[in-house]
Design a protein around this motif. Structure first.
Motif, PDB file in Angstrom:
ATOM      1  N   THR A  45      29.164  15.860  59.826  1.00  0.00           N
ATOM      2  CA  THR A  45      29.806  16.880  58.992  1.00  0.00           C
ATOM      3  C   THR A  45      30.827  17.667  59.806  1.00  0.00           C
ATOM      4  O   THR A  45      31.935  17.950  59.331  1.00  0.00           O
ATOM      5  CB  THR A  45      28.749  17.821  58.379  1.00  0.00           C
ATOM      6  OG1 THR A  45      27.830  17.039  57.612  1.00  0.00           O
ATOM      7  CG2 THR A  45      29.379  18.865  57.483  1.00  0.00           C
ATOM      8  N   ARG A  49      34.795  18.010  59.197  1.00  0.00           N
ATOM      9  CA  ARG A  49      35.443  19.322  59.132  1.00  0.00           C
ATOM     10  C   ARG A  49      36.652  19.374  60.060  1.00  0.00           C
ATOM     11  O   ARG A  49      37.620  20.088  59.786  1.00  0.00           O
ATOM     12  CB  ARG A  49      34.455  20.416  59.517  1.00  0.00           C
ATOM     13  CG  ARG A  49      33.381  20.640  58.467  1.00  0.00           C
ATOM     14  CD  ARG A  49      32.326  21.617  58.907  1.00  0.00           C
ATOM     15  NE  ARG A  49      32.923  22.913  59.199  1.00  0.00           N
ATOM     16  CZ  ARG A  49      32.489  23.719  60.156  1.00  0.00           C
ATOM     17  NH1 ARG A  49      31.485  23.369  60.929  1.00  0.00           N
ATOM     18  NH2 ARG A  49      33.059  24.879  60.352  1.00  0.00           N
ATOM     19  N   SER A  54      37.709  22.419  54.609  1.00  0.00           N
ATOM     20  CA  SER A  54      36.985  22.162  53.377  1.00  0.00           C
ATOM     21  C   SER A  54      35.866  23.185  53.254  1.00  0.00           C
ATOM     22  O   SER A  54      34.978  23.244  54.108  1.00  0.00           O
ATOM     23  CB  SER A  54      36.407  20.744  53.375  1.00  0.00           C
ATOM     24  OG  SER A  54      35.496  20.589  52.317  1.00  0.00           O
ATOM     25  N   ALA A  55      35.913  23.968  52.198  1.00  0.00           N
ATOM     26  CA  ALA A  55      34.868  24.976  51.975  1.00  0.00           C
ATOM     27  C   ALA A  55      33.523  24.306  51.736  1.00  0.00           C
ATOM     28  O   ALA A  55      32.486  24.806  52.184  1.00  0.00           O
ATOM     29  CB  ALA A  55      35.242  25.852  50.793  1.00  0.00           C
ATOM     30  N   ASP A  56      33.531  23.153  51.060  1.00  0.00           N
ATOM     31  CA  ASP A  56      32.296  22.423  50.800  1.00  0.00           C
ATOM     32  C   ASP A  56      31.634  21.971  52.102  1.00  0.00           C
ATOM     33  O   ASP A  56      30.424  22.125  52.283  1.00  0.00           O
ATOM     34  CB  ASP A  56      32.573  21.218  49.894  1.00  0.00           C
ATOM     35  CG  ASP A  56      31.324  20.404  49.619  1.00  0.00           C
ATOM     36  OD1 ASP A  56      30.297  20.999  49.216  1.00  0.00           O
ATOM     37  OD2 ASP A  56      31.357  19.170  49.814  1.00  0.00           O
ATOM     38  N   ASP A  58      32.158  23.264  55.093  1.00  0.00           N
ATOM     39  CA  ASP A  58      31.749  24.454  55.847  1.00  0.00           C
ATOM     40  C   ASP A  58      30.385  24.953  55.376  1.00  0.00           C
ATOM     41  O   ASP A  58      29.499  25.254  56.184  1.00  0.00           O
ATOM     42  CB  ASP A  58      32.784  25.569  55.713  1.00  0.00           C
ATOM     43  CG  ASP A  58      34.108  25.228  56.388  1.00  0.00           C
ATOM     44  OD1 ASP A  58      34.126  24.316  57.229  1.00  0.00           O
ATOM     45  OD2 ASP A  58      35.114  25.888  56.065  1.00  0.00           O
ATOM     46  N   THR A  59      30.221  25.024  54.059  1.00  0.00           N
ATOM     47  CA  THR A  59      28.948  25.467  53.487  1.00  0.00           C
ATOM     48  C   THR A  59      27.833  24.487  53.830  1.00  0.00           C
ATOM     49  O   THR A  59      26.725  24.892  54.194  1.00  0.00           O
ATOM     50  CB  THR A  59      29.073  25.605  51.952  1.00  0.00           C
ATOM     51  OG1 THR A  59      30.135  26.509  51.662  1.00  0.00           O
ATOM     52  CG2 THR A  59      27.785  26.101  51.335  1.00  0.00           C
ATOM     53  N   ALA A  60      28.134  23.193  53.724  1.00  0.00           N
ATOM     54  CA  ALA A  60      27.128  22.181  54.050  1.00  0.00           C
ATOM     55  C   ALA A  60      26.706  22.279  55.508  1.00  0.00           C
ATOM     56  O   ALA A  60      25.512  22.171  55.820  1.00  0.00           O
ATOM     57  CB  ALA A  60      27.683  20.785  53.755  1.00  0.00           C
ATOM     58  N   GLU A  62      26.713  24.908  57.435  1.00  0.00           N
ATOM     59  CA  GLU A  62      25.864  26.102  57.604  1.00  0.00           C
ATOM     60  C   GLU A  62      24.451  25.841  57.108  1.00  0.00           C
ATOM     61  O   GLU A  62      23.470  26.211  57.761  1.00  0.00           O
ATOM     62  CB  GLU A  62      26.469  27.288  56.850  1.00  0.00           C
ATOM     63  CG  GLU A  62      27.731  27.842  57.457  1.00  0.00           C
ATOM     64  CD  GLU A  62      28.369  28.918  56.577  1.00  0.00           C
ATOM     65  OE1 GLU A  62      27.665  29.489  55.721  1.00  0.00           O
ATOM     66  OE2 GLU A  62      29.570  29.167  56.756  1.00  0.00           O
ATOM     67  N   ARG A  63      24.338  25.197  55.943  1.00  0.00           N
ATOM     68  CA  ARG A  63      23.014  24.913  55.384  1.00  0.00           C
ATOM     69  C   ARG A  63      22.252  23.907  56.238  1.00  0.00           C
ATOM     70  O   ARG A  63      21.039  24.045  56.436  1.00  0.00           O
ATOM     71  CB  ARG A  63      23.155  24.409  53.947  1.00  0.00           C
ATOM     72  CG  ARG A  63      23.659  25.487  52.985  1.00  0.00           C
ATOM     73  CD  ARG A  63      23.906  24.950  51.600  1.00  0.00           C
ATOM     74  NE  ARG A  63      22.677  24.476  50.993  1.00  0.00           N
ATOM     75  CZ  ARG A  63      22.648  23.665  49.936  1.00  0.00           C
ATOM     76  NH1 ARG A  63      23.770  23.252  49.384  1.00  0.00           N
ATOM     77  NH2 ARG A  63      21.496  23.278  49.432  1.00  0.00           N
ATOM     78  N   GLU A 120      22.378  16.400  47.512  1.00  0.00           N
ATOM     79  CA  GLU A 120      23.707  16.967  47.260  1.00  0.00           C
ATOM     80  C   GLU A 120      24.744  16.363  48.206  1.00  0.00           C
ATOM     81  O   GLU A 120      25.868  16.063  47.800  1.00  0.00           O
ATOM     82  CB  GLU A 120      23.674  18.488  47.431  1.00  0.00           C
ATOM     83  CG  GLU A 120      22.935  19.217  46.341  1.00  0.00           C
ATOM     84  CD  GLU A 120      22.760  20.701  46.643  1.00  0.00           C
ATOM     85  OE1 GLU A 120      23.152  21.166  47.738  1.00  0.00           O
ATOM     86  OE2 GLU A 120      22.216  21.404  45.769  1.00  0.00           O
ATOM     87  N   ARG A 121      24.371  16.215  49.474  1.00  0.00           N
ATOM     88  CA  ARG A 121      25.311  15.642  50.441  1.00  0.00           C
ATOM     89  C   ARG A 121      25.588  14.179  50.121  1.00  0.00           C
ATOM     90  O   ARG A 121      26.719  13.711  50.249  1.00  0.00           O
ATOM     91  CB  ARG A 121      24.789  15.778  51.880  1.00  0.00           C
ATOM     92  CG  ARG A 121      24.611  17.196  52.379  1.00  0.00           C
ATOM     93  CD  ARG A 121      25.760  18.150  52.055  1.00  0.00           C
ATOM     94  NE  ARG A 121      27.076  17.624  52.389  1.00  0.00           N
ATOM     95  CZ  ARG A 121      28.186  17.922  51.724  1.00  0.00           C
ATOM     96  NH1 ARG A 121      28.176  18.750  50.711  1.00  0.00           N
ATOM     97  NH2 ARG A 121      29.337  17.398  52.083  1.00  0.00           N
TER      98      ARG A 121
END
Length: 139
Positions: A45, A49, A54-56, A58-60, A62-63, A120-121
């Protein structure tokens, strides 16, 4: 017909008693395996990046980092900056495969949060892979 065994097995004397070395439970082994797969997915990931914002992603990231830290007793995962930009198609394929491995281990461990995250990923990477190749360079 067969002669009975008269001596102890070589295997039992080599291993010694069960308390000679530490054992991990199945749950601990699954935690270790799950944290490893999540860390690998996080690394891919981060490589994606580096190809573009990509905001998606970045969020992924972090999670994923939060889940790895949870499984490793609060220790945050080591993250290195990707050295060179890779092939986006290959990276998304690798990320999809890793997310699938995470999903299998999370399901066997009954970790719903990680299972949902990995599903989700998988969906996100599958969507990118099924998109037009021209769009993939910007994804």
């Amino acid at each position: 017909m067969y002669e009975p065994i008269r001596t102890k097995s070589v295997h039992s004397t080599m291993a010694g008693t069960a308390s000679d070395f530490p054992h991990r439970s199945r749950e601990e082994e699954l935690d270790i395996q799950l944290a490893g797969h999540l860390a690998a997915l996080l690394a891919v990931t981060d490589e994606l990046r580096a190809l573009g914002p990509s905001a998606d992603l970045d969020t992924a990231a972090e999670r994923l980092a939060a889940q790895v830290a949870r499984l490793r007793g609060g220790r945050t995962p080591l993250r290195a900056a990707p050295a060179a930009a890779g092939d986006p198609v290959a990276l998304h394929q690798r990320a999809h495969a890793l997310a699938g491995r995470v999903l299998v281990v999370a399901a066997s461990r009954a970790d719903t949060a990680v299972a949902i995250l990995s599903a989700e990923r998988m969906d996100a990477h599958a969507a990118v892979l099924s998109a037009d190749p021209k769009e993939l360079s910007t994804a």
